[in-house]
Motif scaffolding. Structure first.
Motif, mmCIF file in Angstrom:
data_model
loop_
_atom_site.group_PDB
_atom_site.id
_atom_site.type_symbol
_atom_site.label_atom_id
_atom_site.label_comp_id
_atom_site.label_asym_id
_atom_site.label_seq_id
_atom_site.Cartn_x
_atom_site.Cartn_y
_atom_site.Cartn_z
ATOM 1 N N ASN B 60 0.821 -1.198 0.000
ATOM 2 C CA ASN B 60 0.000 0.000 0.000
ATOM 3 C C ASN B 60 0.868 1.266 0.000
ATOM 4 O O ASN B 60 0.601 2.221 -0.741
ATOM 5 C CB ASN B 60 -0.913 -0.055 1.224
ATOM 6 N N MET B 61 1.916 1.256 0.843
ATOM 7 C CA MET B 61 2.832 2.416 0.902
ATOM 8 C C MET B 61 3.496 2.628 -0.449
ATOM 9 O O MET B 61 3.664 3.764 -0.898
ATOM 10 C CB MET B 61 3.933 2.172 1.949
ATOM 11 N N CYS B 62 3.896 1.512 -1.061
ATOM 12 C CA CYS B 62 4.573 1.610 -2.367
ATOM 13 C C CYS B 62 3.654 2.256 -3.383
ATOM 14 O O CYS B 62 4.049 3.187 -4.088
ATOM 15 C CB CYS B 62 4.982 0.227 -2.860
ATOM 16 N N LYS B 63 2.419 1.750 -3.440
ATOM 17 C CA LYS B 63 1.507 2.235 -4.476
ATOM 18 C C LYS B 63 1.094 3.680 -4.239
ATOM 19 O O LYS B 63 0.886 4.446 -5.180
ATOM 20 C CB LYS B 63 0.269 1.339 -4.536
ATOM 21 N N LYS B 64 0.936 4.058 -2.942
ATOM 22 C CA LYS B 64 0.422 5.400 -2.653
ATOM 23 C C LYS B 64 1.489 6.486 -2.658
ATOM 24 O O LYS B 64 1.195 7.635 -2.920
ATOM 25 C CB LYS B 64 -0.306 5.402 -1.316
ATOM 26 N N LEU B 65 2.727 6.137 -2.302
ATOM 27 C CA LEU B 65 3.733 7.195 -2.212
ATOM 28 C C LEU B 65 5.123 6.807 -2.715
ATOM 29 O O LEU B 65 5.722 7.536 -3.495
ATOM 30 C CB LEU B 65 3.842 7.686 -0.752
ATOM 31 N N LEU B 66 5.596 5.643 -2.274
ATOM 32 C CA LEU B 66 7.023 5.362 -2.473
ATOM 33 C C LEU B 66 7.431 5.174 -3.928
ATOM 34 O O LEU B 66 8.550 5.480 -4.306
ATOM 35 C CB LEU B 66 7.423 4.105 -1.666
ATOM 36 N N VAL B 67 6.505 4.657 -4.742
ATOM 37 C CA VAL B 67 6.868 4.287 -6.119
ATOM 38 C C VAL B 67 5.988 5.049 -7.104
ATOM 39 O O VAL B 67 4.792 5.198 -6.881
ATOM 40 C CB VAL B 67 6.663 2.768 -6.319
ATOM 41 N N ASN B 68 6.582 5.523 -8.177
ATOM 42 C CA ASN B 68 5.807 6.071 -9.291
ATOM 43 C C ASN B 68 5.652 4.946 -10.314
ATOM 44 O O ASN B 68 6.582 4.640 -11.060
ATOM 45 C CB ASN B 68 6.535 7.263 -9.905
ATOM 46 N N LEU B 69 4.490 4.326 -10.305
ATOM 47 C CA LEU B 69 4.311 3.088 -11.080
ATOM 48 C C LEU B 69 4.390 3.292 -12.590
ATOM 49 O O LEU B 69 4.499 2.324 -13.337
ATOM 50 C CB LEU B 69 2.986 2.424 -10.703
ATOM 51 N N ILE B 70 4.346 4.539 -13.024
ATOM 52 C CA ILE B 70 4.475 4.786 -14.464
ATOM 53 C C ILE B 70 5.901 4.507 -14.920
ATOM 54 O O ILE B 70 6.132 3.960 -15.988
ATOM 55 C CB ILE B 70 4.093 6.245 -14.803
ATOM 56 N N ILE B 71 6.858 4.854 -14.075
ATOM 57 C CA ILE B 71 8.256 4.703 -14.509
ATOM 58 C C ILE B 71 9.065 3.749 -13.630
ATOM 59 O O ILE B 71 10.163 3.361 -14.009
ATOM 60 C CB ILE B 71 8.983 6.078 -14.551
ATOM 61 N N GLU B 72 8.517 3.375 -12.460
ATOM 62 C CA GLU B 72 9.321 2.573 -11.535
ATOM 63 C C GLU B 72 8.665 1.235 -11.220
ATOM 64 O O GLU B 72 7.448 1.098 -11.296
ATOM 65 C CB GLU B 72 9.540 3.347 -10.223
ATOM 66 N N GLN B 73 9.507 0.262 -10.829
ATOM 67 C CA GLN B 73 9.012 -1.014 -10.330
ATOM 68 C C GLN B 73 9.634 -1.254 -8.955
ATOM 69 O O GLN B 73 10.637 -0.623 -8.609
ATOM 70 C CB GLN B 73 9.382 -2.129 -11.295
ATOM 71 N N TYR B 74 9.046 -2.170 -8.175
ATOM 72 C CA TYR B 74 9.599 -2.385 -6.831
ATOM 73 C C TYR B 74 9.571 -3.846 -6.431
ATOM 74 O O TYR B 74 8.827 -4.647 -6.990
ATOM 75 C CB TYR B 74 8.825 -1.548 -5.811
ATOM 76 N N LYS B 75 10.424 -4.146 -5.434
ATOM 77 C CA LYS B 75 10.487 -5.484 -4.846
ATOM 78 C C LYS B 75 10.442 -5.291 -3.341
ATOM 79 O O LYS B 75 11.101 -4.396 -2.804
ATOM 80 C CB LYS B 75 11.835 -6.130 -5.183
ATOM 81 N N ILE B 76 9.667 -6.157 -2.653
ATOM 82 C CA ILE B 76 9.628 -6.097 -1.187
ATOM 83 C C ILE B 76 10.328 -7.344 -0.644
ATOM 84 O O ILE B 76 10.028 -8.459 -1.053
ATOM 85 C CB ILE B 76 8.166 -6.042 -0.688
ATOM 86 N N ILE B 77 11.281 -7.118 0.248
ATOM 87 C CA ILE B 77 12.028 -8.251 0.804
ATOM 88 C C ILE B 77 11.985 -8.181 2.327
ATOM 89 O O ILE B 77 12.234 -7.119 2.918
ATOM 90 C CB ILE B 77 13.520 -8.197 0.343
ATOM 91 N N LYS B 78 11.659 -9.314 2.983
ATOM 92 C CA LYS B 78 11.657 -9.338 4.453
ATOM 93 C C LYS B 78 13.110 -9.454 4.925
ATOM 94 O O LYS B 78 13.870 -10.253 4.400
ATOM 95 C CB LYS B 78 10.843 -10.539 4.938
ATOM 96 N N ILE B 79 13.476 -8.605 5.892
ATOM 97 C CA ILE B 79 14.868 -8.698 6.378
ATOM 98 C C ILE B 79 14.915 -8.877 7.891
ATOM 99 O O ILE B 79 13.937 -8.669 8.565
ATOM 100 C CB ILE B 79 15.716 -7.469 5.973
#
Lengths: 225, 79
Positions: B60-79
């Protein structure tokens, strides 16, 4: 006509645009980003600058501020919205305008005067310019390289939603007259409703022959009429 | 629970900063370098013990703020 200029921490063209608006007979109010209410406005301007130090992405944090919720509501009910430079980046981040503004193709911050062709004047922001007028405005940005998907680009061209393109003084539009790598030399775009304009060049800097030229005045007088 | 979000530009989006880093490494004599893309790394700690719920909050954070889905992609990793 009533105008509002939204101010964020890091805005630095807010006073310039306020001066331009007042000089051209707008009744202008400054609005702080934490405010939850907008004064009655016919025009809302989101000014240039470096809101929140360009943290995360240019315009990303400002797009989530309190006052932007009100700007989005006003935009959706037809109020005129003008985003200049960082203001354009903020409008993109809110989703009011589609596409993205990437880093300039040569990775340099560009600050210089450029020529623009008024490619479409059939809108409330440009009707006092003639179609294919060539004007000279200043640009000052690091992320002004406009990019969008093919189908949206076609829509922008077909529906006359591109008011300004970068060119040279003779009006030539090609790669050699493109300062930042923007797709199709785009310097500004409108939404489908043509009530929202986002542009990288600064018309507010071109309203007085004493310091520059008066090529920016047409944009403000278009809005007034 | 702690997660890392890695944000990169999509494949088709020009990454001029990555290109400069790549060229510099090549100029330094690293001949085996084939391709380089740069991006952002964000660490997020959550007050949430259910991994599924935590991951969906991060999405949710990625989609709403952290990532601009038009130009960026993301990966979530548990650490």
């Amino acid at each position: 006509m009533n105008s509002s200029v939204i101010v964020f921490p890091g805005s630095n063209c807010d006073r310039d645009i306020a001066t331009a608006l007042t000089k051209l007979q707008f009744k202008n109010k400054m609005v702080w980003h934490k405010d939850n209410e907008l004064p009655k406005s016919d025009l809302i301007v989101i000014p240039g600058g470096f809101s929140y130090g360009d943290y995360l992405r240019s315009g990303a944090i400002a797009a989530k501020s309190n006052i932007l919720n009100e700007v989005i509501k006003a935009a959706n009910s037809g109020c005129l919205i003008l985003g200049i430079c960082n203001g354009f980046q903020i409008l993109i981040e809110t989703g009011l305008l589609k596409g993205a503004l990437l880093r300039n193709k040569d990775l340099k911050f560009i600050s210089k005067d450029v020529y623009l062709k008024v490619t479409n004047n059939n809108n409330k922001f440009c009707k006092n310019y003639k179609k294919n007028n060539i004007i000279r405005l200043n640009i000052a940005h690091n992320e002004g390289n406009y990019f969008t998907q093919k189908d949206h680009l076609k829509e922008l061209e077909d529906k006359e939603l591109i008011p300004f393109k970068y060119c040279n003084k003779n009006g030539l539009i090609n790669d050699s007259t493109n300062p930042n790598g923007s797709i199709n030399n785009i310097a500004g775009i409108l939404n489908n409703g043509k009530n929202i304009l986002g542009m990288m060049p600064h018309p507010e800097r071109m309203i007085d022959n004493l310091i520059s030229n008066t090529d920016g005045i047409g944009l403000f007088t278009s809005i007034l009429n | 629970m702690k997660f890392a979000v890695i944000i990169t530009l999509k494949k088709d989006v020009l990454d001029p900063q990555g290109k400069v880093i790549e060229q510099t490494l090549q100029n330094m004599g690293i001949n085996s370098l084939k391709n380089l893309r740069q991006g952002k790394y964000i660490e997020i700690e959550l007050n949430e013990s259910d991994e599924k719920k935590a991951k969906s909050a991060i999405e949710n954070m990625c989609k709403k703020l952290l990532v601009n889905l038009i130009i960026e992609q993301y990966k979530i990793i548990k650490i």
